[in-house]
Scaffold this active site. Structure first.
Site, PDB file in Angstrom:
ATOM      1  N   GLY A 250       0.829  -1.204   0.000  1.00  0.00           N
ATOM      2  CA  GLY A 250       0.000   0.000   0.000  1.00  0.00           C
ATOM      3  C   GLY A 250       0.858   1.245   0.000  1.00  0.00           C
ATOM      4  O   GLY A 250       2.085   1.159   0.040  1.00  0.00           O
TER       5      GLY A 250
ATOM      6  N   GLY B  32       2.719   3.414   1.499  1.00  0.00           N
ATOM      7  CA  GLY B  32       3.350   3.502   2.826  1.00  0.00           C
ATOM      8  C   GLY B  32       3.939   4.865   3.097  1.00  0.00           C
ATOM      9  O   GLY B  32       4.178   5.249   4.237  1.00  0.00           O
ATOM     10  N   ARG B  33       4.240   5.567   2.019  1.00  0.00           N
ATOM     11  CA  ARG B  33       4.748   6.936   2.194  1.00  0.00           C
ATOM     12  C   ARG B  33       4.240   7.820   1.065  1.00  0.00           C
ATOM     13  O   ARG B  33       4.847   8.844   0.750  1.00  0.00           O
ATOM     14  CB  ARG B  33       6.262   6.939   2.252  1.00  0.00           C
ATOM     15  CG  ARG B  33       6.914   6.243   1.072  1.00  0.00           C
ATOM     16  CD  ARG B  33       8.394   6.446   1.120  1.00  0.00           C
ATOM     17  NE  ARG B  33       9.053   5.600   0.156  1.00  0.00           N
ATOM     18  CZ  ARG B  33      10.317   5.694  -0.143  1.00  0.00           C
ATOM     19  NH1 ARG B  33      11.058   6.590   0.455  1.00  0.00           N
ATOM     20  NH2 ARG B  33      10.868   4.881  -1.022  1.00  0.00           N
TER      21      ARG B  33
ATOM     22  N   ASP C 125       9.162   4.516   8.024  1.00  0.00           N
ATOM     23  CA  ASP C 125       8.936   5.846   8.596  1.00  0.00           C
ATOM     24  C   ASP C 125       8.094   6.796   7.743  1.00  0.00           C
ATOM     25  O   ASP C 125       7.829   7.930   8.151  1.00  0.00           O
ATOM     26  CB  ASP C 125      10.294   6.494   8.928  1.00  0.00           C
ATOM     27  CG  ASP C 125      11.180   6.640   7.691  1.00  0.00           C
ATOM     28  OD1 ASP C 125      10.705   6.355   6.579  1.00  0.00           O
ATOM     29  OD2 ASP C 125      12.346   7.044   7.854  1.00  0.00           O
ATOM     30  N   GLY C 126       7.713   6.359   6.537  1.00  0.00           N
ATOM     31  CA  GLY C 126       6.888   7.233   5.697  1.00  0.00           C
ATOM     32  C   GLY C 126       7.662   8.386   5.065  1.00  0.00           C
ATOM     33  O   GLY C 126       7.067   9.260   4.436  1.00  0.00           O
TER      34      GLY C 126
ATOM     35  N   ARG D 211       4.164  14.225  -7.306  1.00  0.00           N
ATOM     36  CA  ARG D 211       4.239  13.673  -8.659  1.00  0.00           C
ATOM     37  C   ARG D 211       2.849  13.541  -9.257  1.00  0.00           C
ATOM     38  O   ARG D 211       1.862  13.401  -8.534  1.00  0.00           O
ATOM     39  CB  ARG D 211       4.985  12.330  -8.654  1.00  0.00           C
ATOM     40  CG  ARG D 211       4.314  11.277  -7.803  1.00  0.00           C
ATOM     41  CD  ARG D 211       5.135   9.987  -7.742  1.00  0.00           C
ATOM     42  NE  ARG D 211       4.415   8.960  -7.017  1.00  0.00           N
ATOM     43  CZ  ARG D 211       4.913   7.776  -6.711  1.00  0.00           C
ATOM     44  NH1 ARG D 211       6.136   7.458  -7.067  1.00  0.00           N
ATOM     45  NH2 ARG D 211       4.194   6.886  -6.045  1.00  0.00           N
TER      46      ARG D 211
ATOM     47  N   ASP E 184       3.591  -4.477  -7.624  1.00  0.00           N
ATOM     48  CA  ASP E 184       3.056  -3.266  -6.990  1.00  0.00           C
ATOM     49  C   ASP E 184       3.647  -1.994  -7.607  1.00  0.00           C
ATOM     50  O   ASP E 184       3.219  -0.895  -7.265  1.00  0.00           O
ATOM     51  CB  ASP E 184       3.298  -3.281  -5.473  1.00  0.00           C
ATOM     52  CG  ASP E 184       4.755  -3.464  -5.122  1.00  0.00           C
ATOM     53  OD1 ASP E 184       5.316  -4.523  -5.460  1.00  0.00           O
ATOM     54  OD2 ASP E 184       5.359  -2.542  -4.536  1.00  0.00           O
ATOM     55  N   ASN E 185       4.629  -2.150  -8.490  1.00  0.00           N
ATOM     56  CA  ASN E 185       5.195  -0.981  -9.166  1.00  0.00           C
ATOM     57  C   ASN E 185       4.797  -0.930 -10.638  1.00  0.00           C
ATOM     58  O   ASN E 185       5.334  -0.133 -11.394  1.00  0.00           O
ATOM     59  CB  ASN E 185       6.727  -0.989  -9.052  1.00  0.00           C
ATOM     60  CG  ASN E 185       7.193  -0.719  -7.635  1.00  0.00           C
ATOM     61  OD1 ASN E 185       6.496  -0.076  -6.860  1.00  0.00           O
ATOM     62  ND2 ASN E 185       8.369  -1.202  -7.284  1.00  0.00           N
TER      63      ASN E 185
ATOM     64  N   ASP F 138       7.283   4.842  -9.884  1.00  0.00           N
ATOM     65  CA  ASP F 138       8.109   4.483  -8.732  1.00  0.00           C
ATOM     66  C   ASP F 138       9.572   4.323  -9.116  1.00  0.00           C
ATOM     67  O   ASP F 138      10.106   3.219  -9.251  1.00  0.00           O
ATOM     68  CB  ASP F 138       7.597   3.191  -8.069  1.00  0.00           C
ATOM     69  CG  ASP F 138       6.347   3.446  -7.247  1.00  0.00           C
ATOM     70  OD1 ASP F 138       5.759   4.525  -7.403  1.00  0.00           O
ATOM     71  OD2 ASP F 138       5.954   2.570  -6.455  1.00  0.00           O
TER      72      ASP F 138
HETATM   73  P1  AMP Z   1       8.962   0.192  -3.315  1.00  0.00           P
HETATM   74  O1  AMP Z   1       9.814  -1.013  -3.481  1.00  0.00           O
HETATM   75  O2  AMP Z   1       9.748   1.467  -3.140  1.00  0.00           O
HETATM   76  O3  AMP Z   1       7.966   0.323  -4.402  1.00  0.00           O
HETATM   77  O4  AMP Z   1       8.183   0.024  -1.931  1.00  0.00           O
HETATM   78  C1  AMP Z   1       7.455  -1.109  -1.582  1.00  0.00           C
HETATM   79  C2  AMP Z   1       6.476  -0.789  -0.485  1.00  0.00           C
HETATM   80  O5  AMP Z   1       7.146  -0.292   0.674  1.00  0.00           O
HETATM   81  C3  AMP Z   1       5.461   0.269  -0.872  1.00  0.00           C
HETATM   82  O6  AMP Z   1       4.228  -0.151  -0.369  1.00  0.00           O
HETATM   83  C4  AMP Z   1       5.968   1.516  -0.196  1.00  0.00           C
HETATM   84  O7  AMP Z   1       4.938   2.415   0.093  1.00  0.00           O
HETATM   85  C5  AMP Z   1       6.616   0.966   1.052  1.00  0.00           C
HETATM   86  N1  AMP Z   1       7.710   1.831   1.557  1.00  0.00           N
HETATM   87  C6  AMP Z   1       8.948   1.968   1.018  1.00  0.00           C
HETATM   88  N2  AMP Z   1       9.684   2.829   1.750  1.00  0.00           N
HETATM   89  C7  AMP Z   1       8.893   3.257   2.764  1.00  0.00           C
HETATM   90  C8  AMP Z   1       9.067   4.159   3.868  1.00  0.00           C
HETATM   91  N3  AMP Z   1      10.218   4.803   4.068  1.00  0.00           N
HETATM   92  N4  AMP Z   1       8.022   4.324   4.702  1.00  0.00           N
HETATM   93  C9  AMP Z   1       6.867   3.670   4.526  1.00  0.00           C
HETATM   94  N5  AMP Z   1       6.638   2.817   3.529  1.00  0.00           N
HETATM   95  C10 AMP Z   1       7.632   2.600   2.644  1.00  0.00           C
HETATM   96 MG    MG Z   2       6.492   1.125  -5.080  1.00  0.00          MG
END
Ligand code: AMP
Ligand code: MG
Length: 472
Positions: free
Chosen positions: A90, A92-93, A125-126, A176, A247-248, A257
């Site tokens: 989801g 997350g940030r 940490d978001g 974005r 998810d990307n 992403d």
């Molecule tokens: P990503 O591989 O960057 O697409 O991230 C995978 C998942 O981890 C996604 O659901 C992001 O929202 C979550 N995520 C990545 N980094 C953070 C962060 N620093 N804080 C919260 N959620 C994160």
């Molecule tokens: Mg992502």
């Protein structure tokens, strides 16, 4: 509160309960500072760039001031990460802070990244660090300017907060834009939770906005086509996404992403841009196959609402879409206006020589029509192969007008060392001039810029082996 005259529409929220959580931004950092804003992105949402000077714009794009008339939200999705089912993920940030209907009738999401925790942050940490925010900010512009369907960055803001990664780093928030941030993972989430009605509702939502009148099978066919075209573009410019998890993957075939992505310097089909991807699952050569793998995962997620035979039929078209579009792009790069059954062999022979000689991917194409001898020097051990190949190519293109090749083969791509140079200047010296300069180069990647020749070059020795990982 303000909305800068934007025509906001709570469009995604119409899906109702279960698809998102209404969530305000956390107000990260006490002193948000606008580092850069993108007038071309502003034009997509009919935003007058004079708004950039308004402190309320910075406040809004840092998540400190909500846009009037829109309730911000975080979306829920799931996904396969590196081939393994990861369950619920989801935003997350990320936070959807607005959806804008522009005068052309297009709907654009404004999404913040790094504006704080959401119910989907899990243990993280978001936050986002300045380093990766600069990379995403620049890369959206680089890819879009190369004609690659992509999300676009509107603004880059330093939060003034320190964020802990392997070391303490300055934090940032980007805003974005994309015509949708819905991912394959949004569908997978409801499929694997057994919530078939929600899969159907999400599908109908995407169809109504983006593909009016299409059936579910036809929608999937469009996703297959758009994804194949996106990846054909990546291959043709030598771009590695780095984290092609489901998810990307955008339901509209947009490049989304930007994490540990990389544009290749020396051509290496096995180039892995993501330091953490030890197996090379997402290496350049694997990208088309992985796109197909991901589309298959999407087909599974749709299999209770679309007849399986129809999904299988549409999925089978991936290879033809990809190969057809890739061939089109590569032929254009070489000025091959007339189709010939030898095209694939000619393209393949050049790539083989480039791989053997570790020739710079971008400059090889850019300099091909130029008569100087430098071109062969790029090929090192494959000089003879390159010379033989060039004779073939010259015979093939005799009488062709090659004057337009500079409009097809870019001079400026977002090389890792260039991004790093921008980051170091901003982070270590508070110097934003390289950010502005590189941003402009990437917006017109085909133009000559004699004063910025260096940024078109392969990496200097001390910036050759930069490692980029998922930590951002
Ligand atoms: P990503 O591989 O960057 O697409 O991230 C995978 C998942 O981890 C996604 O659901 C992001 O929202 C979550 N995520 C990545 N980094 C953070 C962060 N620093 N804080 C919260 N959620 C994160
Ligand atoms: Mg992502």
């Amino acid at each position: 509160m303000s909305s800068f005259g934007l025509k906001l529409e709570n469009h995604f929220a119409r899906l109702g309960e279960g698809f998102f959580t209404l969530q305000s931004a956390e107000k990260v950092g006490s002193r948000p500072q606008l580092l850069h804003a993108n007038p071309k992105a502003a034009a997509l949402i009919d935003l007058d760039p004079s708004a950039f000077a308004d402190p309320r714009f910075t406040a809004a794009m840092a998540g400190h001031l909500p846009l009037e008339g829109f309730e911000s939200l975080a979306m829920v999705y799931s996904g396969y990460q590196f081939g393994v089912w990861a369950g619920q993920l989801g935003d997350g940030r990320a936070l959807l802070i607005g959806q804008v209907r522009n005068t052309r009738g297009e709907l654009w999401d404004i999404q913040l990244k790094g504006a704080g925790r959401t119910p989907y942050s899990r243990f993280a940490d978001g936050r986002a660090v300045l380093r990766s925010s600069i990379r995403e900010y620049l890369c959206g512009e680089a890819t879009a300017s190369l004609g690659i369907p992509s999300s676009r960055a509107l603004s880059l803001i330093a939060t003034g907060e320190t964020v802990m990664r392997e070391r303490p780093e300055p934090g940032a928030v980007i805003a974005r834009l994309a015509t949708s941030h819905i991912r394959f993972g949004n569908f997978e989430h409801f499929h694997y939770a057994g919530k078939t009605e929600k899969v159907r509702a999400l599908m109908d939502h995407v169809i109504a906005e983006h593909f009016p009148g299409l059936s579910g099978a036809e929608l999937f066919g469009e996703v297959v086509r758009a994804t194949a075209i996106m990846v054909a573009h990546w291959q043709a410019v030598g771009f590695a996404h780095g984290v092609m998890n489901t998810d990307n993957m955008s339901i509209l075939g947009l490049t989304l992403d930007f994490g540990p992505f990389g544009f290749m310097d020396a051509y290496d089909p096995h180039f892995i841009c993501n330091h953490t991807d030890e197996q090379g699952r997402y290496s350049v050569i694997n990208q088309p196959g992985i796109a197909h793998w991901n589309l298959r995962a999407l087909a599974v997620a749709l299999s209770r609402v679309v007849p399986s035979e129809a999904l299988v039929e549409e999925l089978k078209k991936f290879e033809a879409h990809f190969a057809g579009h890739y061939r089109l792009l590569m032929r254009a790069k070489l000025g091959l206006t007339r189709e010939d059954e030898d095209d694939d062999r000619l393209i393949g022979a050049l790539l083989a020589a480039m791989a053997k000689g570790r020739a710079d991917y971008t400059l090889t194409f850019r300099q091909l029509p130029r008569a100087d001898v430098d071109w062969l020097d790029r090929f090192g051990a494959a000089r003879d192969d390159a010379e033989a190949w060039r004779i073939r190519w010259r015979t093939r293109t005799q009488g062709e007008d090659l004057s337009g090749l500079d409009r097809v083969n870019p001079k400026y791509i977002l090389r890792n060392w260039v991004a790093e140079t921008v980051i170091r200047a901003a982070e270590d010296h508070g110097d934003l001039a390289p950010l502005e300069q590189v941003f402009r180069l990437l917006q017109s990647p085909y133009d000559e810029n004699p004063e910025a020749e260096a940024f078109a070059s392969p990496p200097p020795p001390d910036l050759c082996d930069l490692e980029v990982s998922c930590s951002s």
